[in-house]
Design a protein around this motif. Structure first.
Motif, PDB file in Angstrom:
ATOM      1  N   ALA A   9       0.839  -1.201   0.000  1.00 43.18           N
ATOM      2  CA  ALA A   9       0.000   0.000   0.000  1.00 43.18           C
ATOM      3  C   ALA A   9       0.876   1.254   0.000  1.00 43.18           C
ATOM      4  O   ALA A   9       0.581   2.225  -0.703  1.00 43.18           O
ATOM      5  CB  ALA A   9      -0.942  -0.004   1.201  1.00 43.18           C
ATOM      6  N   ALA A  10       1.960   1.237   0.781  1.00 50.48           N
ATOM      7  CA  ALA A  10       2.867   2.381   0.829  1.00 50.48           C
ATOM      8  C   ALA A  10       3.557   2.596  -0.514  1.00 50.48           C
ATOM      9  O   ALA A  10       3.710   3.740  -0.972  1.00 50.48           O
ATOM     10  CB  ALA A  10       3.904   2.178   1.931  1.00 50.48           C
ATOM     11  N   VAL A  11       3.944   1.518  -1.170  1.00 55.13           N
ATOM     12  CA  VAL A  11       4.597   1.619  -2.478  1.00 55.13           C
ATOM     13  C   VAL A  11       3.615   2.196  -3.503  1.00 55.13           C
ATOM     14  O   VAL A  11       3.960   3.082  -4.279  1.00 55.13           O
ATOM     15  CB  VAL A  11       5.139   0.247  -2.934  1.00 55.13           C
ATOM     16  N   ARG A  12       2.377   1.716  -3.483  1.00 50.56           N
ATOM     17  CA  ARG A  12       1.371   2.234  -4.413  1.00 50.56           C
ATOM     18  C   ARG A  12       1.118   3.725  -4.179  1.00 50.56           C
ATOM     19  O   ARG A  12       0.999   4.499  -5.125  1.00 50.56           O
ATOM     20  CB  ARG A  12       0.071   1.451  -4.279  1.00 50.56           C
ATOM     21  N   ARG A  13       1.039   4.128  -2.898  1.00 55.11           N
ATOM     22  CA  ARG A  13       0.858   5.555  -2.583  1.00 55.11           C
ATOM     23  C   ARG A  13       2.034   6.376  -3.107  1.00 55.11           C
ATOM     24  O   ARG A  13       1.857   7.470  -3.643  1.00 55.11           O
ATOM     25  CB  ARG A  13       0.718   5.759  -1.079  1.00 55.11           C
ATOM     26  N   ALA A  14       3.254   5.851  -2.934  1.00 52.07           N
ATOM     27  CA  ALA A  14       4.449   6.572  -3.392  1.00 52.07           C
ATOM     28  C   ALA A  14       4.430   6.752  -4.907  1.00 52.07           C
ATOM     29  O   ALA A  14       4.714   7.842  -5.408  1.00 52.07           O
ATOM     30  CB  ALA A  14       5.704   5.823  -2.955  1.00 52.07           C
ATOM     31  N   TYR A  15       4.069   5.699  -5.642  1.00 50.07           N
ATOM     32  CA  TYR A  15       3.978   5.824  -7.102  1.00 50.07           C
ATOM     33  C   TYR A  15       2.939   6.872  -7.479  1.00 50.07           C
ATOM     34  O   TYR A  15       3.182   7.740  -8.314  1.00 50.07           O
ATOM     35  CB  TYR A  15       3.607   4.485  -7.745  1.00 50.07           C
ATOM     36  N   ARG A  16       1.783   6.781  -6.869  1.00 49.08           N
ATOM     37  CA  ARG A  16       0.688   7.704  -7.198  1.00 49.08           C
ATOM     38  C   ARG A  16       1.097   9.148  -6.890  1.00 49.08           C
ATOM     39  O   ARG A  16       0.855  10.051  -7.685  1.00 49.08           O
ATOM     40  CB  ARG A  16      -0.555   7.308  -6.390  1.00 49.08           C
ATOM     41  N   THR A  17       1.732   9.366  -5.746  1.00 52.59           N
ATOM     42  CA  THR A  17       2.151  10.710  -5.340  1.00 52.59           C
ATOM     43  C   THR A  17       3.209  11.265  -6.281  1.00 52.59           C
ATOM     44  O   THR A  17       3.107  12.399  -6.745  1.00 52.59           O
ATOM     45  CB  THR A  17       2.702  10.680  -3.900  1.00 52.59           C
ATOM     46  N   ARG A  18       4.225  10.471  -6.561  1.00 52.39           N
ATOM     47  CA  ARG A  18       5.341  10.956  -7.380  1.00 52.39           C
ATOM     48  C   ARG A  18       4.952  11.188  -8.836  1.00 52.39           C
ATOM     49  O   ARG A  18       5.527  12.026  -9.508  1.00 52.39           O
ATOM     50  CB  ARG A  18       6.524   9.982  -7.348  1.00 52.39           C
TER      51      ARG A  18
END
Length: 103
Positions: free
Chosen positions: A19-28
Motif C-alpha cells: 500500500a505504501a509503495v502504491r501511494r508513493a507511485y501515485r504521489t510521485r
C-alpha cells in the motif's frame, strides 16, 4: 481450527508495504513532471503501438518493456482512461512521437 486458513504473520506487513509503495507511485507521478514521465514511458515501452518484428528476441524485449510499464501504471492506480487523457493532453500541447525516440 482449519490450518489452511491460517495467516502468515508477515502478510500484514507485506500488505502495508504494498500500500505504501502504491501511494508513493501515485504521489510521485501525479504532477506535471510525473505525467510527462508516464507519457514517455508509455511511448518508449510500446504500450500504445504494436510490435512490428518477427525476431523472437526483439519481440521478447518489447514484451518485457511493455510489461514493466504496465506494472508501473498499475502501481500508480492509473486506468486506461487516465492514460488516454494524459496522451491526448500531451498531443494537444504539441508533443509528437518523434519527441520521444525509442532507445
Amino acid at each position: 481450527m482449519r490450518l489452511w486458513f491460517r495467516r502468515d504473520p508477515d502478510e500484514g506487513r507485506e500488505l502495508a508495504r504494498d500500500a505504501a509503495v502504491r501511494r508513493a507511485y501515485r504521489t510521485r507521478l501525479s504532477g506535471p513532471d510525473g505525467h510527462l514521465m508516464l507519457v514517455d514511458l508509455v511511448r518508449r515501452g510500446g504500450v500504445i503501438r504494436p510490435t512490428a518484428s518477427s525476431d523472437p528476441i526483439e519481440l521478447a524485449r518489447w514484451e518485457g518493456r511493455r510489461a514493466m510499464v504496465l506494472e508501473i501504471l498499475e502501481l500508480a492506480h492509473l486506468t486506461h482512461d487516465d492514460i488516454a487523457r494524459m496522451l491526448a493532453r500531451d498531443e494537444t500541447e504539441g508533443a509528437r512521437d518523434e519527441d520521444f525516440p525509442i532507445l
